[in-house]
Scaffold this motif. Structure first.
Motif, PDB file in Angstrom:
ATOM      1  N   GLU A   1       0.928  -1.226   0.141  1.00  0.00           N
ATOM      2  CA  GLU A   1       0.032   0.059   0.080  1.00  0.00           C
ATOM      3  C   GLU A   1       0.728   1.169   0.094  1.00  0.00           C
ATOM      4  OE1 GLU A   1      -2.081  -3.427   1.343  1.00  0.00           O
ATOM      5  OE2 GLU A   1      -0.227  -2.540   2.204  1.00  0.00           O
ATOM      6  N   THR A   2       2.149   1.235   0.821  1.00  0.00           N
ATOM      7  CA  THR A   2       2.954   2.239   0.622  1.00  0.00           C
ATOM      8  C   THR A   2       3.578   2.722  -0.701  1.00  0.00           C
ATOM      9  OG1 THR A   2       3.339   2.047   2.872  1.00  0.00           O
ATOM     10  CG2 THR A   2       4.774   3.350   1.794  1.00  0.00           C
ATOM     11  N   VAL A   3       3.763   1.608  -1.261  1.00  0.00           N
ATOM     12  CA  VAL A   3       4.659   1.631  -2.573  1.00  0.00           C
ATOM     13  C   VAL A   3       3.550   2.059  -3.440  1.00  0.00           C
ATOM     14  CG1 VAL A   3       5.464  -0.002  -4.446  1.00  0.00           C
ATOM     15  CG2 VAL A   3       6.041  -0.014  -2.180  1.00  0.00           C
ATOM     16  N   SER A   4       2.287   1.928  -3.408  1.00  0.00           N
ATOM     17  CA  SER A   4       1.224   2.106  -4.395  1.00  0.00           C
ATOM     18  C   SER A   4       1.094   3.752  -4.208  1.00  0.00           C
ATOM     19  CB  SER A   4      -0.170   1.561  -4.014  1.00  0.00           C
ATOM     20  OG  SER A   4      -1.123   2.094  -4.588  1.00  0.00           O
ATOM     21  N   GLN A   5       1.015   4.108  -2.721  1.00  0.00           N
ATOM     22  CA  GLN A   5       1.126   5.526  -2.513  1.00  0.00           C
ATOM     23  C   GLN A   5       2.197   6.424  -3.256  1.00  0.00           C
ATOM     24  OE1 GLN A   5       0.355   5.291   1.680  1.00  0.00           O
ATOM     25  NE2 GLN A   5      -1.132   6.933   1.443  1.00  0.00           N
ATOM     26  N   LEU A   6       3.342   5.862  -3.014  1.00  0.00           N
ATOM     27  CA  LEU A   6       4.541   6.506  -3.329  1.00  0.00           C
ATOM     28  C   LEU A   6       4.479   6.577  -5.162  1.00  0.00           C
ATOM     29  CD1 LEU A   6       7.762   5.181  -1.901  1.00  0.00           C
ATOM     30  CD2 LEU A   6       7.486   7.510  -2.516  1.00  0.00           C
ATOM     31  N   LEU A   7       4.170   5.628  -5.792  1.00  0.00           N
ATOM     32  CA  LEU A   7       4.099   5.773  -7.225  1.00  0.00           C
ATOM     33  C   LEU A   7       2.802   6.673  -7.672  1.00  0.00           C
ATOM     34  CD1 LEU A   7       4.542   1.536  -7.949  1.00  0.00           C
ATOM     35  CD2 LEU A   7       6.004   3.482  -8.757  1.00  0.00           C
ATOM     36  N   SER A   8       1.824   6.531  -7.062  1.00  0.00           N
ATOM     37  CA  SER A   8       0.836   7.605  -7.474  1.00  0.00           C
ATOM     38  C   SER A   8       1.188   8.843  -7.124  1.00  0.00           C
ATOM     39  CB  SER A   8      -0.380   7.163  -6.596  1.00  0.00           C
ATOM     40  OG  SER A   8      -1.502   7.833  -6.959  1.00  0.00           O
ATOM     41  N   LEU A   9       1.746   9.432  -6.227  1.00  0.00           N
ATOM     42  CA  LEU A   9       1.972  10.716  -5.732  1.00  0.00           C
ATOM     43  C   LEU A   9       2.939  11.313  -6.553  1.00  0.00           C
ATOM     44  CD1 LEU A   9       1.103  10.552  -1.939  1.00  0.00           C
ATOM     45  CD2 LEU A   9      -0.062  11.746  -3.604  1.00  0.00           C
ATOM     46  N   VAL A  10       4.088  10.372  -6.958  1.00  0.00           N
ATOM     47  CA  VAL A  10       5.172  10.738  -7.677  1.00  0.00           C
ATOM     48  C   VAL A  10       5.019  10.832  -9.376  1.00  0.00           C
ATOM     49  CG1 VAL A  10       7.628  10.716  -8.047  1.00  0.00           C
ATOM     50  CG2 VAL A  10       6.603  10.035  -5.734  1.00  0.00           C
ATOM     51  N   TRP A  11       4.554   9.708  -9.658  1.00  0.00           N
ATOM     52  CA  TRP A  11       4.416   9.522 -11.160  1.00  0.00           C
ATOM     53  C   TRP A  11       3.158   9.306 -11.563  1.00  0.00           C
ATOM     54  CZ3 TRP A  11       8.239   6.953  -7.946  1.00  0.00           C
ATOM     55  CH2 TRP A  11       9.673   7.455  -8.469  1.00  0.00           C
ATOM     56  N   GLY A  12       1.967   9.219 -10.716  1.00  0.00           N
ATOM     57  CA  GLY A  12       0.612   9.086 -11.147  1.00  0.00           C
ATOM     58  C   GLY A  12      -0.091  10.262 -11.904  1.00  0.00           C
ATOM     59  N   VAL A  13      -1.041  10.279 -12.615  1.00  0.00           N
ATOM     60  CA  VAL A  13      -1.556  11.116 -13.250  1.00  0.00           C
ATOM     61  C   VAL A  13      -2.653  11.807 -12.423  1.00  0.00           C
ATOM     62  CG1 VAL A  13      -3.377  11.673 -15.152  1.00  0.00           C
ATOM     63  CG2 VAL A  13      -1.501   9.842 -15.509  1.00  0.00           C
ATOM     64  N   THR A  14      -2.625  13.192 -12.248  1.00  0.00           N
ATOM     65  CA  THR A  14      -3.538  13.829 -11.163  1.00  0.00           C
ATOM     66  C   THR A  14      -4.545  14.678 -11.995  1.00  0.00           C
ATOM     67  OG1 THR A  14      -2.303  15.681 -11.196  1.00  0.00           O
ATOM     68  CG2 THR A  14      -1.534  14.188  -9.483  1.00  0.00           C
ATOM     69  N   GLY A  15      -4.728  14.476 -13.181  1.00  0.00           N
ATOM     70  CA  GLY A  15      -5.466  15.323 -13.936  1.00  0.00           C
ATOM     71  C   GLY A  15      -5.058  15.535 -15.297  1.00  0.00           C
ATOM     72  N   HIS A  16      -5.916  16.313 -16.293  1.00  0.00           N
ATOM     73  CA  HIS A  16      -5.602  16.609 -17.420  1.00  0.00           C
ATOM     74  C   HIS A  16      -5.809  17.950 -18.003  1.00  0.00           C
ATOM     75  CE1 HIS A  16      -6.375  12.235 -17.447  1.00  0.00           C
ATOM     76  NE2 HIS A  16      -5.485  12.040 -18.246  1.00  0.00           N
ATOM     77  N   LEU A  17      -5.083  18.462 -18.959  1.00  0.00           N
ATOM     78  CA  LEU A  17      -5.139  19.866 -19.377  1.00  0.00           C
ATOM     79  C   LEU A  17      -5.455  19.848 -20.933  1.00  0.00           C
ATOM     80  CD1 LEU A  17      -4.653  22.903 -19.123  1.00  0.00           C
ATOM     81  CD2 LEU A  17      -2.257  22.466 -19.450  1.00  0.00           C
ATOM     82  N   GLN A  18      -6.396  20.492 -21.461  1.00  0.00           N
ATOM     83  CA  GLN A  18      -6.905  20.562 -22.728  1.00  0.00           C
ATOM     84  C   GLN A  18      -6.158  21.650 -23.207  1.00  0.00           C
ATOM     85  OE1 GLN A  18      -8.521  17.932 -23.757  1.00  0.00           O
ATOM     86  NE2 GLN A  18      -8.106  18.657 -25.984  1.00  0.00           N
ATOM     87  N   SER A  19      -5.170  21.445 -24.436  1.00  0.00           N
ATOM     88  CA  SER A  19      -4.459  22.451 -25.038  1.00  0.00           C
ATOM     89  C   SER A  19      -5.041  22.863 -26.447  1.00  0.00           C
ATOM     90  CB  SER A  19      -3.033  22.072 -25.192  1.00  0.00           C
ATOM     91  OG  SER A  19      -2.403  23.019 -25.934  1.00  0.00           O
ATOM     92  N   PRO A  20      -5.328  23.903 -26.901  1.00  0.00           N
ATOM     93  CA  PRO A  20      -6.003  24.022 -28.160  1.00  0.00           C
ATOM     94  C   PRO A  20      -4.650  23.626 -29.480  1.00  0.00           C
ATOM     95  CG  PRO A  20      -5.258  26.223 -27.274  1.00  0.00           C
ATOM     96  CD  PRO A  20      -5.345  25.297 -26.179  1.00  0.00           C
ATOM     97  N   VAL A  21      -3.634  23.521 -29.121  1.00  0.00           N
ATOM     98  CA  VAL A  21      -2.704  23.197 -29.836  1.00  0.00           C
ATOM     99  C   VAL A  21      -2.239  21.933 -29.980  1.00  0.00           C
ATOM    100  CG1 VAL A  21      -0.216  23.732 -30.936  1.00  0.00           C
ATOM    101  CG2 VAL A  21      -1.738  25.582 -30.143  1.00  0.00           C
ATOM    102  N   PHE A  22      -1.994  21.280 -28.640  1.00  0.00           N
ATOM    103  CA  PHE A  22      -1.540  20.070 -28.395  1.00  0.00           C
ATOM    104  C   PHE A  22      -2.460  18.882 -27.848  1.00  0.00           C
ATOM    105  CE2 PHE A  22       1.894  23.026 -27.755  1.00  0.00           C
ATOM    106  CZ  PHE A  22       2.988  22.622 -28.889  1.00  0.00           C
ATOM    107  N   GLY A  23      -3.673  19.472 -27.830  1.00  0.00           N
ATOM    108  CA  GLY A  23      -4.584  18.462 -27.388  1.00  0.00           C
ATOM    109  C   GLY A  23      -4.587  17.985 -25.836  1.00  0.00           C
ATOM    110  N   LYS A  24      -4.916  16.959 -25.573  1.00  0.00           N
ATOM    111  CA  LYS A  24      -4.866  16.408 -24.149  1.00  0.00           C
ATOM    112  C   LYS A  24      -3.538  16.176 -23.607  1.00  0.00           C
ATOM    113  CE  LYS A  24      -7.356  13.029 -21.339  1.00  0.00           C
ATOM    114  NZ  LYS A  24      -8.269  11.914 -21.195  1.00  0.00           N
ATOM    115  N   LEU A  25      -3.343  16.796 -22.543  1.00  0.00           N
ATOM    116  CA  LEU A  25      -1.910  16.926 -21.825  1.00  0.00           C
ATOM    117  C   LEU A  25      -2.019  16.100 -20.353  1.00  0.00           C
ATOM    118  CD1 LEU A  25      -0.401  20.234 -22.895  1.00  0.00           C
ATOM    119  CD2 LEU A  25      -0.136  18.038 -23.877  1.00  0.00           C
ATOM    120  N   LEU A  26      -1.152  15.757 -19.634  1.00  0.00           N
ATOM    121  CA  LEU A  26      -1.324  15.304 -18.351  1.00  0.00           C
ATOM    122  C   LEU A  26      -0.736  15.996 -17.387  1.00  0.00           C
ATOM    123  CD1 LEU A  26       0.573  11.677 -18.946  1.00  0.00           C
ATOM    124  CD2 LEU A  26      -1.891  12.088 -19.008  1.00  0.00           C
ATOM    125  N   ARG A  27      -1.436  16.037 -16.249  1.00  0.00           N
ATOM    126  CA  ARG A  27      -1.000  16.734 -14.868  1.00  0.00           C
ATOM    127  C   ARG A  27      -0.494  15.635 -14.098  1.00  0.00           C
ATOM    128  NH1 ARG A  27      -2.899  22.016 -14.256  1.00  0.00           N
ATOM    129  NH2 ARG A  27      -4.690  22.658 -15.699  1.00  0.00           N
TER     130      ARG A  27
END
Length: 360
Positions: free
Chosen positions: A183-209
């Protein structure tokens, strides 16, 4: 006779420089360096296209056939000339294709892989001191001469969890023998490398947060978990898929001794519960930034991720560390990546603290 008909071509992963009054040629793909006379430039230029040694003998008629053959033999030996269908040619061609936008400056990446690393853990204090530079140590603070000095208000840190984590973060070298909860490894991976949301760019499309910044939101970083002592997870190498928050098992090639080899034979690494092998998929950044300076931001991205890792690990009550003393090719081979399109940059690791504290 057959040697005269073998097709040869100059390596493209090649640069030349002067040092100590001599001309050097460096194959950065193979990290091989050799000194040679300036006439070698003409011979290498002749082999910019596929040619045979016999064609070179005919072209350089002012030299004896024996001397030309000898020169070509040395250039082949030192991988400055590459035969058709050779493994070295395949690698050379692959680098030239994938890194075309960032070469020749990007040669730094390949030239600095697999450094010679010595195990200094058993050295005495006097022996360690003996290899230090004989010049004075650089000053640890810079003072601007002639500048007006203004004292700042007394430092006062707020009583907050954020300040506590910042002030207690440190690099650990000793770890408990206990297993790390999955569970701790899961938290580490999620909080460091996980996707927290998305950003829509008019030029580049869907980007990761994500929790760490990345130039142009390209996020070239990937991470592989080397599970050594993780409760509920078999020892092995795993790829983390942030889009689905899952692990993808690669193989079972995970032992304390292998972890130590990965990290330049540093002994303390054997006692870690898990390593996080950070790589970069360069094409993600190259796609937007087709100039060599962008290589810097790939390295900066890795630094952002590692600092986030250390802070999250500290917040979770773990003992983090990070190192760039790596055996790149060994790691890349075990991960099944080519070291060209995707390459290892950094390694972080954790264990439970040697003096146990509650784990979040």
């Amino acid at each position: 006779m057959r040697e005269r008909t073998i097709q040869l071509r100059r390596a493209t992963s090649l640069f030349a420089y002067w040092g100590d009054g001599r001309l050097f040629f460096h194959n950065f793909a193979l990290r091989l360096t050799v000194s040679a006379r300036p006439i070698t430039c003409e011979l290498l230029d002749f082999f910019s296209d596929w040619r045979t040694s016999q064609a070179a003998i005919n072209c350089f008629a002012d030299y004896t056939p024996r001397s030309v053959r000898s020169a070509i033999s040395q250039l082949v030996k030192h991988r400055l000339l590459l035969p058709k269908d050779s493994p070295e040619l395949k690698q050379d061609t692959h680098i030239a294709k994938e890194w075309s936008d960032w070469l020749p400056e990007g040669s730094f990446h390949f030239s600095t892989k697999d450094p010679p690393l010595a195990d200094l853990s058993s050295w005495s204090l006097n022996r360690l001191k003996s290899i230090l530079p004989k010049t004075p140590r650089p000053k640890i603070f810079k003072t601007v001469k002639g500048a007006k000095k203004m004292l700042l208000p007394t430092r006062a840190f707020p009583e907050s969890e954020f300040a506590r984590v910042l002030l207690t973060r440190k690099t650990h070298r000793e770890f408990s023998k206990q297993k790390l909860p999955l569970e701790t490894v899961s938290q580490l991976l999620s909080l460091v490398w996980g996707v927290t949301g998305h950003l829509q760019s008019p030029v580049f499309g869907k980007l990761l947060r994500k929790t760490s910044p990345s130039a142009g939101a390209r996020h070239p970083g990937e991470v592989y978990l080397m599970a050594l002592r993780v409760k509920g997870l078999r020892a092995g190498l795993y790829h983390y898929h942030p889009g689905h928050h899952r692990l993808e098992r690669i193989n079972s090639n995970a032992t304390p001794d292998k972890a130590r080899l990965y990290c330049g034979r540093q002994r303390y690494v054997r006692d870690a519960a898990a390593l996080f092998l950070m790589t970069a998929v360069f094409r993600r950044t190259m796609w937007k930034y087709d100039y060599a300076r962008a290589y810097r931001v790939v390295l900066l991205d890795a630094g952002h991720l590692c600092q986030t890792f250390c802070l999250v690990a500290t917040w979770l009550g773990l003992a983090p560390f990070c190192t760039a003393a790596l055996k790149d090719t060994l790691i890349e081979r075990d991960l099944g990546i080519d070291g060209i399109c995707e390459s290892v940059l950094y390694v972080a690791g954790v264990g439970l603290p040697a003096i146990l504290a509650p784990v979040k």
